[in-house]
Scaffold this motif. Sequence first.
Motif, PDB file in Angstrom:
ATOM      1  N   ILE A 416       0.677  -1.390   0.103  1.00 51.83           N
ATOM      2  CA  ILE A 416      -0.044   0.173  -0.065  1.00 51.83           C
ATOM      3  C   ILE A 416       1.055   1.367   0.002  1.00 51.83           C
ATOM      4  N   ALA A 417       1.859   1.184   0.734  1.00 53.29           N
ATOM      5  CA  ALA A 417       2.869   2.556   1.023  1.00 53.29           C
ATOM      6  C   ALA A 417       3.332   2.710  -0.319  1.00 53.29           C
ATOM      7  N   ASN A 418       3.866   1.776  -1.064  1.00 51.27           N
ATOM      8  CA  ASN A 418       4.542   1.710  -2.230  1.00 51.27           C
ATOM      9  C   ASN A 418       3.750   2.249  -3.484  1.00 51.27           C
ATOM     10  N   ARG A 419       2.539   1.580  -3.459  1.00 52.65           N
ATOM     11  CA  ARG A 419       1.197   2.001  -4.318  1.00 52.65           C
ATOM     12  C   ARG A 419       0.847   3.542  -4.275  1.00 52.65           C
ATOM     13  N   ALA A 420       1.115   3.807  -3.182  1.00 51.23           N
ATOM     14  CA  ALA A 420       0.575   5.344  -2.763  1.00 51.23           C
ATOM     15  C   ALA A 420       1.676   6.212  -3.500  1.00 51.23           C
ATOM     16  N   SER A 479      -4.535   3.009  -3.740  1.00 53.55           N
ATOM     17  CA  SER A 479      -3.662   2.116  -3.257  1.00 53.55           C
ATOM     18  C   SER A 479      -4.442   1.061  -2.448  1.00 53.55           C
ATOM     19  N   TYR A 480      -5.393   1.257  -1.838  1.00 54.87           N
ATOM     20  CA  TYR A 480      -6.185   0.225  -1.235  1.00 54.87           C
ATOM     21  C   TYR A 480      -6.900  -0.449  -2.348  1.00 54.87           C
ATOM     22  N   MET A 481      -7.529   0.178  -3.263  1.00 55.36           N
ATOM     23  CA  MET A 481      -8.088  -0.906  -4.315  1.00 55.36           C
ATOM     24  C   MET A 481      -6.975  -1.769  -4.981  1.00 55.36           C
ATOM     25  N   ASP A 482      -5.678  -1.298  -5.268  1.00 50.93           N
ATOM     26  CA  ASP A 482      -4.491  -2.177  -5.826  1.00 50.93           C
ATOM     27  C   ASP A 482      -4.431  -3.291  -4.773  1.00 50.93           C
ATOM     28  N   ALA A 483      -4.386  -2.921  -3.402  1.00 55.83           N
ATOM     29  CA  ALA A 483      -4.473  -4.105  -2.321  1.00 55.83           C
ATOM     30  C   ALA A 483      -5.291  -5.212  -2.262  1.00 55.83           C
ATOM     31  N   PHE A 484      -6.617  -4.691  -2.618  1.00 56.16           N
ATOM     32  CA  PHE A 484      -7.607  -5.662  -2.702  1.00 56.16           C
ATOM     33  C   PHE A 484      -7.484  -6.342  -4.043  1.00 56.16           C
ATOM     34  N   LEU A 485      -7.189  -5.794  -5.197  1.00 52.82           N
ATOM     35  CA  LEU A 485      -7.141  -6.403  -6.317  1.00 52.82           C
ATOM     36  C   LEU A 485      -5.798  -7.646  -6.134  1.00 52.82           C
TER      37      LEU A 485
END
Length: 520
Positions: A416-420, A479-485
């Motif tokens: 999440i931090a990296n995607r942010a 970022s949270y959407m990426d984590a759920f995916l």
Amino acid sequence: METGFRKWIIVITIITSTIIELIDTTIVNVSINTMSGNLGASLEDTAWVITSYAIANVIIIPMTSFLAEKIGRKQYYIGSILLFTLASAMCGFSTNLWELVAFRFIQGVGGGALLSTSQAILFETFPPKERGMASGIFSLGIIIGPSIGPVMGGYIVDNLSWQWIFYVNIPIGLMAALLSLIYLRPTKGAAAGRRIDWRGIFLLAVGVGALQVVLERGETDDWFAATYIVILSMVSAIALILLVWWELTTAYPVINFRVLKSATLSISAVMTFVLGFGLFSAVFVFPLYAQRIIGYSAFQTGTMLLPGTLMAAMISPFLGRMLQSGLRPQYLIITGFLFSAIFGFFMSKSNLSTGSAYFFIPLIFRGLGAALLIVPLTALAVSELKPQDIPQGAALNNMMRQMGGSFGIALINTYIANRAAVNRTALVAHVTAADPATQMRLQGFVGNLMAHGATYLRAMQQAIGGLENTVVRQTFLLSYMDAFLLLALMNAFCIPLVILTIKKRRAGAAPQKPVVVSDH
């Protein structure tokens, strides 16, 4: 084997012990801010209250089969309940942070033992034809505990004080110990001739303990930029390699790695790791997303998790019966991974305007997916083991789930931090003075603020601040959407692994009825 009233009292005692142990894995999470202020410690230091418990859990779980055999199962179980209860009381009485951290570690030692020893007790309590149903009922603890921990913790902290998240364990623990003393059958310890594998215990504690510290603290301290993370990673790798070598050569291992010769157990352990990754990550990510992005309270977030948990509770008792009747665990496992993938996919499509009604269906899929994975995965893991190897095989499987949870929370937090960082860069590239949409939005903010009495300069400053807040919120939403995916993809990729075990059984001997056990 027990019947009637005694049998169900034992089941209730075991489920209660399991739930309070698993509640304590998540109940502290919502209390960290309050603890930090009351104890005069930083948030980073206070996080060790969570870390120490997780370390103790993962160290003790693979040892429980050995310790229960050495001490006697009933004695070890009651001793673990009392240790957990006493440590809970001492946590509440703690006057400084590091005193609390020490007692949380002791609490984790007692709690981890509760989980794994329960499996053997259920085996002795139920006849073979009823073990499937008992297994399904027992899985309720694994599903309910982590789900209600945050909401229970939030309610207690809001209405009482953080000490009460530990004090509530005292009457429950004492009652569980008393019922165990009265209703559990006495068991003998191992013969005195069996040596204690002190070297294996030491290597296990050092290797797993160091690894847990790395996983729990890595994101906070920027992973390998911190010298102690590098050192602990090397220590963990060396200790775990030596542990495997030693346990394969000694006559009386504390962990019998030889059971991993079963290909089905090995594949199941990998899938159980993913189950732990997804199970704990979902409970970690969804509350953060709901509270930080959408603005729900801890109590509201917890109540949103309850329908899925209740649905899982409704179907769990029937899953064991289905397995005992001859249904292959693989079919339920495939469905469980599919439902978990659907949960992640639907969550990845939500946005800032999504209402609570949208989350109802995905969270139902999450609950059903967890129920369809927990009992069948353990049944599949031990289905080809000899009876004397089942406790050790299940213990290793349990450790993989806990390790999966630790890896999941650490890696999903880092992800999440990296995607942010990536998402912010992508968004900011479009928020420029030359972008018409940005200028239109900015002028809209300024005009609205000036209409309410602000000067142009003040309105411009506030408008820029509001624009920044919008970018930050959108950044973390993506970022949270990426984590759920990511969670959806991990669950989907496990389905081919399950299919491999089906092909293996078809190519080999005639399929045998799966041995259904409780998850711990």
